[in-house]
Design a protein around this motif. Sequence first.
Motif, PDB file in Angstrom:
ATOM      1  N   SER A   1       0.830  -1.201   0.000  1.00  0.00           N
ATOM      2  CA  SER A   1       0.000   0.000   0.000  1.00  0.00           C
ATOM      3  C   SER A   1       0.866   1.255   0.000  1.00  0.00           C
ATOM      4  O   SER A   1       1.996   1.248   0.486  1.00  0.00           O
ATOM      5  CB  SER A   1      -0.898   0.034   1.241  1.00  0.00           C
ATOM      6  OG  SER A   1      -1.780  -1.060   1.272  1.00  0.00           O
TER       7      SER A   1
ATOM      8  N   VAL B   1      -9.034   0.410 -10.818  1.00  0.00           N
ATOM      9  CA  VAL B   1      -8.632   0.645  -9.429  1.00  0.00           C
ATOM     10  C   VAL B   1      -9.793   0.518  -8.443  1.00  0.00           C
ATOM     11  O   VAL B   1      -9.580   0.624  -7.230  1.00  0.00           O
ATOM     12  CB  VAL B   1      -7.972   2.032  -9.257  1.00  0.00           C
ATOM     13  CG1 VAL B   1      -6.818   2.194 -10.226  1.00  0.00           C
ATOM     14  CG2 VAL B   1      -8.977   3.154  -9.412  1.00  0.00           C
TER      15      VAL B   1
ATOM     16  N   ARG C   1      -9.740  -0.983  -4.743  1.00  0.00           N
ATOM     17  CA  ARG C   1      -8.358  -0.982  -4.244  1.00  0.00           C
ATOM     18  C   ARG C   1      -7.900   0.415  -3.839  1.00  0.00           C
ATOM     19  O   ARG C   1      -7.114   0.561  -2.918  1.00  0.00           O
ATOM     20  CB  ARG C   1      -7.409  -1.524  -5.314  1.00  0.00           C
ATOM     21  CG  ARG C   1      -7.719  -2.947  -5.746  1.00  0.00           C
ATOM     22  CD  ARG C   1      -6.631  -3.505  -6.655  1.00  0.00           C
ATOM     23  NE  ARG C   1      -6.480  -2.735  -7.884  1.00  0.00           N
ATOM     24  CZ  ARG C   1      -5.346  -2.176  -8.277  1.00  0.00           C
ATOM     25  NH1 ARG C   1      -4.260  -2.265  -7.519  1.00  0.00           N
ATOM     26  NH2 ARG C   1      -5.285  -1.514  -9.429  1.00  0.00           N
TER      27      ARG C   1
ATOM     28  N   MET D   1      -3.849   3.802  -1.791  1.00  0.00           N
ATOM     29  CA  MET D   1      -3.737   2.725  -2.775  1.00  0.00           C
ATOM     30  C   MET D   1      -3.385   1.429  -2.058  1.00  0.00           C
ATOM     31  O   MET D   1      -2.305   1.337  -1.446  1.00  0.00           O
ATOM     32  CB  MET D   1      -2.667   3.073  -3.817  1.00  0.00           C
ATOM     33  CG  MET D   1      -2.889   4.430  -4.482  1.00  0.00           C
ATOM     34  SD  MET D   1      -1.737   4.747  -5.829  1.00  0.00           S
ATOM     35  CE  MET D   1      -0.194   4.780  -4.928  1.00  0.00           C
ATOM     36  N   ASN D   2      -4.261   0.463  -2.135  1.00  0.00           N
ATOM     37  CA  ASN D   2      -4.055  -0.843  -1.510  1.00  0.00           C
ATOM     38  C   ASN D   2      -3.968  -1.923  -2.585  1.00  0.00           C
ATOM     39  O   ASN D   2      -4.365  -1.715  -3.733  1.00  0.00           O
ATOM     40  CB  ASN D   2      -5.196  -1.154  -0.550  1.00  0.00           C
ATOM     41  CG  ASN D   2      -5.296  -0.159   0.586  1.00  0.00           C
ATOM     42  OD1 ASN D   2      -4.302   0.406   1.034  1.00  0.00           O
ATOM     43  ND2 ASN D   2      -6.516   0.067   1.052  1.00  0.00           N
ATOM     44  N   SER D   3      -3.469  -3.076  -2.180  1.00  0.00           N
ATOM     45  CA  SER D   3      -3.368  -4.232  -3.088  1.00  0.00           C
ATOM     46  C   SER D   3      -2.714  -3.835  -4.406  1.00  0.00           C
ATOM     47  O   SER D   3      -3.210  -4.154  -5.491  1.00  0.00           O
ATOM     48  CB  SER D   3      -4.761  -4.827  -3.351  1.00  0.00           C
ATOM     49  OG  SER D   3      -5.377  -5.212  -2.148  1.00  0.00           O
TER      50      SER D   3
ATOM     51  N   LYS E   1      -0.490  -3.500  -7.688  1.00  0.00           N
ATOM     52  CA  LYS E   1      -0.058  -4.455  -8.699  1.00  0.00           C
ATOM     53  C   LYS E   1       1.064  -3.822  -9.538  1.00  0.00           C
ATOM     54  O   LYS E   1       1.151  -2.601  -9.638  1.00  0.00           O
ATOM     55  CB  LYS E   1      -1.223  -4.797  -9.619  1.00  0.00           C
ATOM     56  CG  LYS E   1      -2.464  -5.295  -8.921  1.00  0.00           C
ATOM     57  CD  LYS E   1      -3.613  -5.483  -9.909  1.00  0.00           C
ATOM     58  CE  LYS E   1      -4.876  -5.953  -9.220  1.00  0.00           C
ATOM     59  NZ  LYS E   1      -5.995  -6.126 -10.177  1.00  0.00           N
TER      60      LYS E   1
ATOM     61  N   ASP F   1       0.248  -0.998 -11.760  1.00  0.00           N
ATOM     62  CA  ASP F   1      -0.033   0.326 -11.186  1.00  0.00           C
ATOM     63  C   ASP F   1       1.200   1.231 -11.238  1.00  0.00           C
ATOM     64  O   ASP F   1       1.107   2.414 -10.906  1.00  0.00           O
ATOM     65  CB  ASP F   1      -0.481   0.195  -9.725  1.00  0.00           C
ATOM     66  CG  ASP F   1      -1.826  -0.497  -9.588  1.00  0.00           C
ATOM     67  OD1 ASP F   1      -1.952  -1.333  -8.660  1.00  0.00           O
ATOM     68  OD2 ASP F   1      -2.731  -0.204 -10.387  1.00  0.00           O
TER      69      ASP F   1
END
Length: 125
Positions: A17, A64, A67, A83-85, A87, A90
Amino acid sequence: QVRLVESGGGLVQAGGSLNLSCTTSGLEFNDYAVGWFRQGPGKEREGVASINWSVSSTYYADSVKGRFTISRDNGKSIAYLQMNSLKPEDTAMYYCAASRYYTPWTLRASDFGHWGQGTQVTVAS
């Protein structure tokens, strides 16, 4: 003079994150919608999320949703992008922008007249 300054970017492992901040000055923050955009290597600029002035409406790109979370503190004239999870896809330079125009249906860079310089987000796999 209107200024938008992004911070909080960095290198993170996939699944991690980051919380980006957009600190503004020189404008009546309460009168502006805020958008977050990103531009990855070799890609066009993409609208990520936006929030209206009263915090009553938000927009998220499909990529997004679920997330990322956009928010703002009108008292501090700062907007955030949690911003979580994360990738690898991103990975991009992330920009915040301000506009007197807002719609919950789409997010167009051309609607935004004030921009920051960006903060780099790199997600390692």
